[in-house]
Design an enzyme around this catalytic site. Structure first.
Site, short mmCIF file in Angstrom:
data_model
loop_
_atom_site.label_atom_id
_atom_site.label_comp_id
_atom_site.label_asym_id
_atom_site.label_seq_id
_atom_site.Cartn_x
_atom_site.Cartn_y
_atom_site.Cartn_z
N GLU A 87 11.20 2.03 -37.98
CA GLU A 87 11.63 0.64 -37.38
C GLU A 87 10.85 -0.83 -37.95
OE1 GLU A 87 9.58 0.06 -33.66
OE2 GLU A 87 8.72 2.05 -33.98
N ASP A 118 15.69 -3.12 -27.64
CA ASP A 118 14.83 -1.97 -28.03
C ASP A 118 14.79 -1.10 -27.09
OD1 ASP A 118 12.79 0.02 -28.80
OD2 ASP A 118 11.58 -1.70 -29.69
N ASP A 120 0.69 -1.27 -0.04
CA ASP A 120 0.10 -0.07 0.07
C ASP A 120 0.77 1.28 -0.11
OD1 ASP A 120 1.03 -0.09 2.41
OD2 ASP A 120 -1.09 -0.26 3.59
N HIS A 140 6.34 5.58 -35.86
CA HIS A 140 5.33 6.47 -34.87
C HIS A 140 5.80 7.58 -34.74
CE1 HIS A 140 7.69 5.30 -31.35
NE2 HIS A 140 7.62 4.21 -31.89
N HIS A 191 5.38 6.93 -27.78
CA HIS A 191 4.26 6.80 -28.95
C HIS A 191 3.92 8.19 -29.03
CE1 HIS A 191 4.55 2.01 -28.63
NE2 HIS A 191 5.79 2.63 -29.18
N GLU A 200 15.76 0.49 -35.83
CA GLU A 200 14.82 1.39 -35.25
C GLU A 200 15.82 2.76 -35.17
OE1 GLU A 200 12.45 1.18 -31.76
OE2 GLU A 200 11.01 2.78 -32.58
N HIS A 216 3.94 -5.38 -37.40
CA HIS A 216 3.55 -3.91 -36.86
C HIS A 216 3.80 -3.07 -37.92
CE1 HIS A 216 8.05 -3.36 -36.74
NE2 HIS A 216 8.30 -4.39 -36.11
N TYR A 224 10.59 -10.92 -38.25
CA TYR A 224 10.35 -12.15 -36.98
C TYR A 224 10.04 -13.26 -37.80
CZ TYR A 224 10.06 -7.20 -35.16
OH TYR A 224 10.19 -6.10 -35.25
N ARG A 232 15.09 -6.14 -35.80
CA ARG A 232 14.38 -4.97 -35.95
C ARG A 232 15.48 -3.72 -35.85
NH1 ARG A 232 10.70 -5.66 -32.44
NH2 ARG A 232 11.32 -4.73 -30.46
N HIS A 289 7.05 -6.98 -27.62
CA HIS A 289 7.33 -6.14 -26.68
C HIS A 289 7.93 -6.98 -25.38
CE1 HIS A 289 4.89 -2.43 -27.63
NE2 HIS A 289 6.23 -2.41 -28.31
N ASP A 316 14.10 6.14 -29.01
CA ASP A 316 13.56 4.94 -29.12
C ASP A 316 14.28 4.38 -30.17
OD1 ASP A 316 11.85 2.79 -29.16
OD2 ASP A 316 10.17 3.81 -30.25
MN LIG Z 1 9.41 2.64 -31.39
#
Ligand SMILES: [Mn+2]
Length: 441
Positions: free
Chosen positions: A367, A251, A40, A340, A347, A391, A336, A371, A389, A234, A262
């Site tokens: 990017e 990434d 908490d 972006h 994003h 990017e 994908h 895969y 990938r 992700h 990014d």
């Molecule tokens: Mn990205």
């Protein structure tokens, strides 16, 4: 306070927002709440709402901005509701700017403690001819605002801010270039420190170190994916051990003064690509370079995607892939989109459509990735399990494009050269694999 954005620039942004609001309107922008990690009282580190950062630079939690245009013949004013100074809380969580502080430092025309919000907003919303408020961001603020807004149509103030945020100012571009540089350096250092036997998390530690020593934080949860772990787009860095013969896909980006980079890079754990890895890598890189080369004012996302897709398709067909109506679709191996917007949010906000022409000052990612499933029999066997990938972050300039993340190597020869030349990787005494305790031992 920002080193790159002047108080005058923040004031101009607020003036633009007020100018975009109709006369008689009130607009309320609430910070997102602090989030508990567990228990908490064990919270996640607080990250201010991007819209509040954009309009004021103020980064404390429990803040509401109110733009009031209900006063006749006035350009409008900013009311800020913030946590007041309170020594018993500040001893735990640090100094607060306080009510007088936000008037002096963050441009509030009037400021109050958060507890006064309901008392001030009741009469204000009553006399407002229109109300701009986005529900769902902060439920505690919703509980106060929604009864005031009964039977009234709410408009979204964040749409107005998003349109402003889409085009970056020279100061913002300066920060983003810096954030791109720090992010690029973190990838470069990860390549230099990558050794078989270390875990994905150990490599994440290298990226974290570069951020920490440069005043940055991760701009999102770092992805370090060994081998076929990259099939999960992700994937979060975990305990998987990096092995010679496999690729690792990273990434990860830096956030400096709120602005994200990014970046994705894929490289061989051993320092040398296998023939099959290199062939897939070169196809992805050709697609990425084709898209980047086409960026300039007036171009559209659709045109960039077409340029990249043509390269990917041609390259994969050359390698023996059956990309056709009856065989694989490109979407089966690249599930994908090409990129972006990038900015205060990784994003980033702003109208996103395939047909919208680019303008100078926009910043975006390019990017592409490929895969290749371990089990899909339509994929030539020697390529199964390979995930790549690449990017970069690119700003649209008056006559073309500028790559903010060019310091992170991406040509096969450059990656192999860096990894071969790395004294750190050669040093038997010091390697991440020695610092990594295997599970169960
Ligand atoms: Mn990205």
């Amino acid at each position: 306070m920002s080193k790159f954005i002047s108080a005058g620039e923040y004031a101009a942004r607020r003036a633009s927002l007020l100018a975009a609001l109709p006369a008689g309107a009130v607009a309320v922008i609430a910070s997102q709440p602090e989030a508990l990690r567990n228990g908490d009282d064990n919270g996640f580190a607080y990250r201010a709402s991007s819209d509040i950062l954009y309009l004021t630079g103020f980064a404390e939690p429990n803040c509401m901005l109110v733009f009031d245009k209900t006063v006749a013949k006035s350009a409008g004013r900013l009311l800020m509701f913030v946590q007041p100074s309170e020594p018993s809380a500040e001893i735990w969580h640090g100094k607060r700017c306080g009510i007088d502080g936000v008037k002096q430092l963050f441009g509030a025309d009037a400021a109050y403690g958060t507890k006064s919000f309901a008392k001030v907003l009741g009469p204000l919303t009553k006399r407002a001819r229109s109300i701009f408020y986005k529900r769902g961001i902060n439920l505690k603020v919703d509980a106060i605002m929604l009864p005031f807004c009964k039977n009234r149509r709410l408009k979204n103030p964040l749409d107005l801010v998003a349109a402003m945020r889409l085009i970056k100012s020279p100061g913002e571009l300066q920060i983003m270039r810096h954030s791109g540089k720090v992010g690029s350096l973190s990838h470069k250092l990860a390549m230099r420190h990558c050794v078989a036997g270390a875990s994905e998390l150990a490599l994440r530690g290298v990226l974290d170190l570069v951020n920490a020593t440069n005043g940055g934080v991760n701009s999102y949860d770092t992805i370090v994916a060994a081998g076929a772990n990259g099939l999960c787009l992700h994937y979060s860095a975990g305990q998987t051990i990096l092995r010679d013969g496999e690729l690792v896909l990273i990434d990860a980006g830096s956030e400096i003064e709120g602005y994200a980079s990014d970046i994705s890079r894929t490289f061989p754990v051993s320092g040398s690509f296998s023939q099959a890895q290199k062939k897939i890598y070169e196809v992805v890189l050709a697609g990425q370079l084709a898209a980047i080369a086409a960026i300039k004012p007036g171009i559209t996302w659709n045109q960039l995607s077409d340029a990249c897709d043509a390269e990917l398709t041609e390259g994969l067909v050359r390698l023996g892939f059956d990309i056709s109506a009856s065989g694989l679709k490109l979407g089966d191996v690249m599930p994908h989109s090409l990129g972006h917007w990038l900015g205060l949010d990784v994003h980033d906000v702003g109208a996103f459509s395939g047909k919208m022409p680019f303008q100078a000052g926009m910043v975006l990612t390019i990017e592409p990735g490929v895969y290749l499933s371990l089990t899909d029999e339509r994929i030539p066997e020697q390529y199964r399990g390979i995930c790549v990938r690449i990017e970069d972050n690119i700003e649209v300039t008056a006559d073309g494009a500028f790559v903010q993340t060019a310091d992170a190597p991406k040509a096969v020869a450059d990656i192999e050269h860096l990894m071969a030349a790395s004294g750190v990787r050669q040093a038997a005494q010091y390697s991440l694999s020695k610092l990594t305790v295997p599970v169960g031992k």
